[in-house]
Design a protein around this motif. Structure first.
Motif, PDB file in Angstrom:
ATOM      1  N   GLU A 162      -0.963  13.941  -6.494  1.00  0.00           N
ATOM      2  CA  GLU A 162      -2.379  13.594  -6.683  1.00  0.00           C
ATOM      3  C   GLU A 162      -2.879  13.893  -8.099  1.00  0.00           C
ATOM      4  OE1 GLU A 162      -2.469  17.228  -3.814  1.00  0.00           O
ATOM      5  OE2 GLU A 162      -1.075  15.608  -4.347  1.00  0.00           O
ATOM      6  N   LEU A 184       2.762   0.667  -3.122  1.00  0.00           N
ATOM      7  CA  LEU A 184       1.300   0.658  -3.088  1.00  0.00           C
ATOM      8  C   LEU A 184       0.750   1.994  -2.578  1.00  0.00           C
ATOM      9  CD1 LEU A 184       0.590  -2.951  -1.772  1.00  0.00           C
ATOM     10  CD2 LEU A 184       0.295  -2.085  -4.105  1.00  0.00           C
ATOM     11  N   GLU A 185       1.452   2.596  -1.620  1.00  0.00           N
ATOM     12  CA  GLU A 185       1.013   3.905  -1.124  1.00  0.00           C
ATOM     13  C   GLU A 185       1.062   4.945  -2.245  1.00  0.00           C
ATOM     14  OE1 GLU A 185       2.034   7.147   2.411  1.00  0.00           O
ATOM     15  OE2 GLU A 185       3.268   5.346   2.178  1.00  0.00           O
ATOM     16  N   THR A 187       0.753   4.310  -5.472  1.00  0.00           N
ATOM     17  CA  THR A 187      -0.333   4.043  -6.425  1.00  0.00           C
ATOM     18  C   THR A 187      -1.678   4.552  -5.894  1.00  0.00           C
ATOM     19  OG1 THR A 187      -0.841   1.807  -5.584  1.00  0.00           O
ATOM     20  CG2 THR A 187       0.867   1.987  -7.295  1.00  0.00           C
ATOM     21  N   ARG A 188      -1.847   4.560  -4.576  1.00  0.00           N
ATOM     22  CA  ARG A 188      -3.096   5.071  -3.991  1.00  0.00           C
ATOM     23  C   ARG A 188      -3.151   6.594  -4.044  1.00  0.00           C
ATOM     24  NH1 ARG A 188      -1.450   1.638   0.450  1.00  0.00           N
ATOM     25  NH2 ARG A 188      -2.291  -0.468   0.145  1.00  0.00           N
ATOM     26  N   ASP A 189      -1.994   7.236  -3.894  1.00  0.00           N
ATOM     27  CA  ASP A 189      -1.970   8.688  -3.773  1.00  0.00           C
ATOM     28  C   ASP A 189      -1.951   9.414  -5.119  1.00  0.00           C
ATOM     29  OD1 ASP A 189      -1.989   8.329  -1.076  1.00  0.00           O
ATOM     30  OD2 ASP A 189       0.106   8.911  -0.737  1.00  0.00           O
TER      31      ASP A 189
END
Length: 268
Positions: A162, A184-185, A187-189
């Protein structure tokens, strides 16, 4: 001093010659560009730079083998030079300054009773950015104008996804391999993502400016120089399968602290 100091000095000489050739044709209005069978572009500058490097190696290291992107493999033996004359040709032909000549020396090593190859010298020279990075096994990684004017590279100490910066090249390759959901996960985290592409994210990992990067489809000449520079800066360089070095046809690089988590996101 590294056992490969003389080879590193030679790699700088090769990079100097390539830089002169590639900068001479950068943004030239009459630059000739062809499409290779794999539908990627190749310019006259790619070919000229690789021919120059091969010519120098033939004189300076005639017993060494050479593998280059444009002219294939030549010679055999326990030492092999790996050349990407212009990494980032699409940028080069469009006038974008993010491209580099990648030069590596790989040597045969015995691993668990089998013969393998390890990169021991790497130079990445990006003359349009006025930057160069290099490393030799056991000597650390550096950036600067020359061997005499250099700053040692060290990866970051960021230890949480993070808080981490992640660099990638494009989305399409991840989608084609069925790995887009995990990508994508990630890039979100993570804290920040940027699509720099080609050699540059690996050099920023080595510098500590970016914490991790990955690409889903690569050739040996795209990776060999980057791998030794990242490792000598204190980071990790593997395939998405976790295998150390530039042998998997894809790559993940990090400061080491984040590596297992990075691979967890990007594995099928």
């Amino acid at each position: 001093m590294s056992d490969y100091h003389d080879d590193l000095r030679l790699a700088h000489v090769l990079a100097d010659a390539a830089d002169a050739a590639t900068m001479d044709r950068f943004k030239a209005l009459d630059l000739k560009v062809e499409t290779k069978p794999d539908m990627t572009p190749v310019s006259e500058a790619d070919k000229a730079a690789e021919e120059l490097i091969r010519g120098h190696l033939q004189r300076a290291r005639p017993r060494d083998a050479v593998l280059g992107e444009e002219f294939g493999s030549e010679g055999t033996g326990p030492r092999r030079w790996i050349i990407d004359p212009i990494d980032g040709t699409k940028n080069y032909v469009r006038g974008v300054p993010v491209w580099a000549t990648l030069i590596a020396l790989m040597v045969q090593v015995e691993e668990e009773g089998r013969i393998g190859w390890e990169p021991v010298v790497g130079v990445v020279s990006a003359p349009a950015l006025n930057r160069r990075w290099w490393a030799a096994k056991g000597s650390g990684a550096y950036t600067g104008r020359s061997l005499m004017s250099a700053t040692q590279l060290t990866v970051s100490r960021v230890g949480r996804i993070e808080d981490a910066s992640f660099a990638y090249s494009s989305l399409t390759g991840w989608e084609e391999r069925g790995l887009l959901p995990g990508f994508l996960e990630l890039t979100r985290d993570c804290w920040r993502t940027r699509g720099y592409g080609d050699f540059w994210p690996y050099m920023m990992v080595a510098e500590g400016a970016v914490d991790m990067c990955a690409e889903p489809e690569l050739s040996l000449w795209d990776m060999a120089a980057n791998a030794v520079i990242v490792e000598e800066a204190g980071g990790r360089f593997t395939g998405l399968d976790g295998r150390r070095g530039p042998h998997s046809g894809d790559a993940a690089a990090s400061n080491g602290l984040l590596h297992d988590e990075l691979l967890g996101y990007l594995r099928a």
